[in-house]
Write an enzyme that holds these catalytic residues in place. Structure first.
Site, PDB file in Angstrom:
ATOM      1  N   ASP A   1       0.910  -1.134   0.085  1.00 10.89           N
ATOM      2  CA  ASP A   1      -0.089   0.128  -0.120  1.00 10.89           C
ATOM      3  C   ASP A   1       1.040   1.046  -0.030  1.00 10.89           C
ATOM      4  O   ASP A   1       2.171   1.161  -0.183  1.00 10.89           O
ATOM      5  CB  ASP A   1      -0.910  -0.070   1.252  1.00 10.89           C
ATOM      6  CG  ASP A   1      -0.253  -0.092   2.589  1.00 10.89           C
ATOM      7  OD1 ASP A   1       0.987   0.421   2.759  1.00 10.89           O
ATOM      8  OD2 ASP A   1      -0.972  -0.408   3.415  1.00 10.89           O
ATOM      9  N   ALA A   2       0.241   2.406   0.129  1.00  2.00           N
ATOM     10  CA  ALA A   2       1.111   3.589   0.161  1.00  2.00           C
ATOM     11  C   ALA A   2       2.287   3.721   1.215  1.00  2.00           C
ATOM     12  O   ALA A   2       3.089   4.328   1.098  1.00  2.00           O
ATOM     13  CB  ALA A   2       0.136   4.809   0.126  1.00  2.00           C
TER      14      ALA A   2
END
Length: 174
Positions: A40-41
């Site tokens: 994810d980010a």
């Protein structure tokens, strides 16, 4: 390129992981690496990545047992085309993993039913600790949609899976 370099996927024997036979029966191990696309980010492995890695583990387990998904779907493994479909999955996200971690997906048979197989899939982190676990029930379903009994060949392929034994979470991998 060297003459000795592998040129086909079949030259890579561990691409599908490997089968293990021990006192608990036959089970499968598959190494996976966490790539950028899996995160994810924040750089943490995204929750859906674990589901994909477990799917690969189940698929390669069947492949190494000689009952691969393609043969089931095209009907060459049985009387009619069929596929294993997920009926139920419970997941436990225990610890985060990060990009470049090398993980191991362990797939073990918990129980064989008439048309179903319940598996325990544990993902082990680089430190040897459990990071994820899923209990997955798959059902063999004909293309018509009806459940099919597991054949003697499929049952035999799981070789040594004792349906009376119930594997606990993270069996042997605290």
């Amino acid at each position: 390129m060297s003459d000795k370099a592998p040129t086909t996927a079949q030259s890579w024997p561990d691409l599908a992981g490997r089968l293990v036979d021990d006192e608990m029966g036959r089970w499968h191990v598959l190494p996976v690496r966490v790539y950028f696309e899996d995160t994810d980010a924040g750089g943490i492995a995204y929750h859906a990545s674990y589901i994909r890695w477990c799917e690969r583990g189940r698929t390669d387990f069947l492949r190494l047992l000689g009952t691969d998904a393609r043969r089931l779907i095209d009907g060459s493994a049985s009387v009619e085309p069929a596929a294993f479909v997920v009926r139920r999955m419970t997941c436990d996200f225990v610890r985060p993993t990060r990009m470049d971690d090398v993980l191991v997906v362990e797939t073990r048979v918990k129980e064989l039913g008439g048309a179903s197989v319940t598996l325990i899939q544990t993902v082990i982190g680089p430190d040897g600790r459990r990071v994820f676990e899923a209990e997955v029930t798959v059902v063999l379903v004909a293309v018509s949609g009806k459940p099919l009994r597991l054949s003697t060949a499929i049952r035999g392929a799981f070789g040594g899976a004792d349906t009376a034994k119930v594997l606990g979470p993270g069996a042997g991998n605290g």
